[in-house]
Motif scaffolding. Sequence first.
Motif, mmCIF file in Angstrom:
data_model
loop_
_atom_site.group_PDB
_atom_site.id
_atom_site.type_symbol
_atom_site.label_atom_id
_atom_site.label_comp_id
_atom_site.label_asym_id
_atom_site.label_seq_id
_atom_site.Cartn_x
_atom_site.Cartn_y
_atom_site.Cartn_z
ATOM 1 N N ASP A 122 106.505 75.947 3.792
ATOM 2 C CA ASP A 122 107.915 75.624 3.571
ATOM 3 C C ASP A 122 108.799 76.285 4.627
ATOM 4 O OD1 ASP A 122 107.340 74.068 1.384
ATOM 5 O OD2 ASP A 122 107.812 75.607 -0.099
ATOM 6 N N ALA A 123 108.465 77.542 4.990
ATOM 7 C CA ALA A 123 109.256 78.249 6.001
ATOM 8 C C ALA A 123 109.130 77.580 7.363
ATOM 9 C CB ALA A 123 108.811 79.709 6.086
ATOM 10 N N ALA A 126 111.150 74.492 7.359
ATOM 11 C CA ALA A 126 112.579 74.788 7.484
ATOM 12 C C ALA A 126 112.962 75.024 8.940
ATOM 13 C CB ALA A 126 112.935 76.003 6.632
ATOM 14 N N ALA A 173 123.773 80.397 2.593
ATOM 15 C CA ALA A 173 122.701 80.173 1.616
ATOM 16 C C ALA A 173 123.210 79.395 0.405
ATOM 17 C CB ALA A 173 122.109 81.511 1.179
ATOM 18 N N TRP A 177 121.943 75.748 -0.887
ATOM 19 C CA TRP A 177 121.431 75.612 -2.247
ATOM 20 C C TRP A 177 122.164 74.504 -2.996
ATOM 21 C CZ3 TRP A 177 117.808 76.916 -5.778
ATOM 22 C CH2 TRP A 177 118.151 76.860 -7.132
ATOM 23 N N TRP A 242 112.316 73.153 -0.770
ATOM 24 C CA TRP A 242 112.606 74.436 -0.126
ATOM 25 C C TRP A 242 112.810 74.322 1.384
ATOM 26 C CZ3 TRP A 242 114.887 77.824 -2.669
ATOM 27 C CH2 TRP A 242 114.496 78.255 -3.938
ATOM 28 N N PRO A 243 112.026 73.518 2.111
ATOM 29 C CA PRO A 243 112.286 73.406 3.552
ATOM 30 C C PRO A 243 113.686 72.885 3.870
ATOM 31 C CG PRO A 243 110.100 72.570 3.041
ATOM 32 C CD PRO A 243 110.790 72.806 1.732
ATOM 33 N N GLY A 246 116.087 75.774 3.183
ATOM 34 C CA GLY A 246 115.942 76.770 4.247
ATOM 35 C C GLY A 246 116.537 76.312 5.564
ATOM 36 N N LEU A 250 119.680 78.036 7.465
ATOM 37 C CA LEU A 250 119.514 78.563 8.820
ATOM 38 C C LEU A 250 120.560 77.980 9.772
ATOM 39 C CD1 LEU A 250 117.893 80.319 10.730
ATOM 40 C CD2 LEU A 250 116.306 78.411 11.061
#
Length: 268
Positions: A122-123, A126, A173, A177, A242-243, A246, A250
């Motif tokens: 996922d990171a 992202a 963030a 979200w 999640w990606p 993220g 970012l």
Amino acid sequence: MAGGRVGRWLTAPPSEIAEVTDPRARRLIGLEIAVVLTVTLGLSALRSALSLVDALLAPTPLADQQVALNAPAARADLVDLALQLVRVLQLVGWGALAVYLLLRAGIPLARIGLDRTRPGKDALGALGLAALIGIPGLGLYLLARSLGVSLDVAPSTLDDVWWRTPVLILAAAANAWAEEIVMIGYLLTRLRQLGWSADRSVLAAAVLRGAYHLYQGLGGFVGNLVMGLVFGRVWQRTGRLWPLVGAHALIDVVAFVGYALLPADLRP
């Protein structure tokens, strides 16, 4: 061969979410969507459109007007900090509301890609999405500015106080979200339950995403429309949310904090 891979990517796979056929349940889902969007980003789209109309009616050319994404909310330092944190909390609440409604409907977090089973992938996803969207997005903004169809967007006009950087990170963030949970995880799932096709639902969500950025001008609308189309299709193909959260976070952190740390004479 390559063309075939691209074609398969652009064609969304069948969703695992079943269409709801009971008339009463369908009406309730439609009403729920209307309420959620009214409380959250749908109302933001209306305010944004009105803000653009006001900017267009002003005697000053659009390109000479500025809009701040993170601006002071009070004269007193600590009151300003409190108001910035309240805004962050509001955004967190928007996303939490959407998650809660999906859970109440029997849709687990894993179904929308909010489980913690693959943090590494996922990171990486992202990072890739942030580069894919962020770099062309900056180019599109600069093009729109040169054409005079976008306002001067200042990511932050907060004073240089001790809490500025942490608050900007929290704001980034929270924005990520709220937008990705509501517009992708929640809205696309609910529209699928109403029988909307993958293409139609992604387009509708992307247009709405662009609409609540209209206060930035045409560049903000088009850039976020494209972002919505890409993010929506990625989610439909991978099932991972999640990606997207993220990547969005970012992009905003780089924009908010990077702009705030630039000397005034180097800011665009």
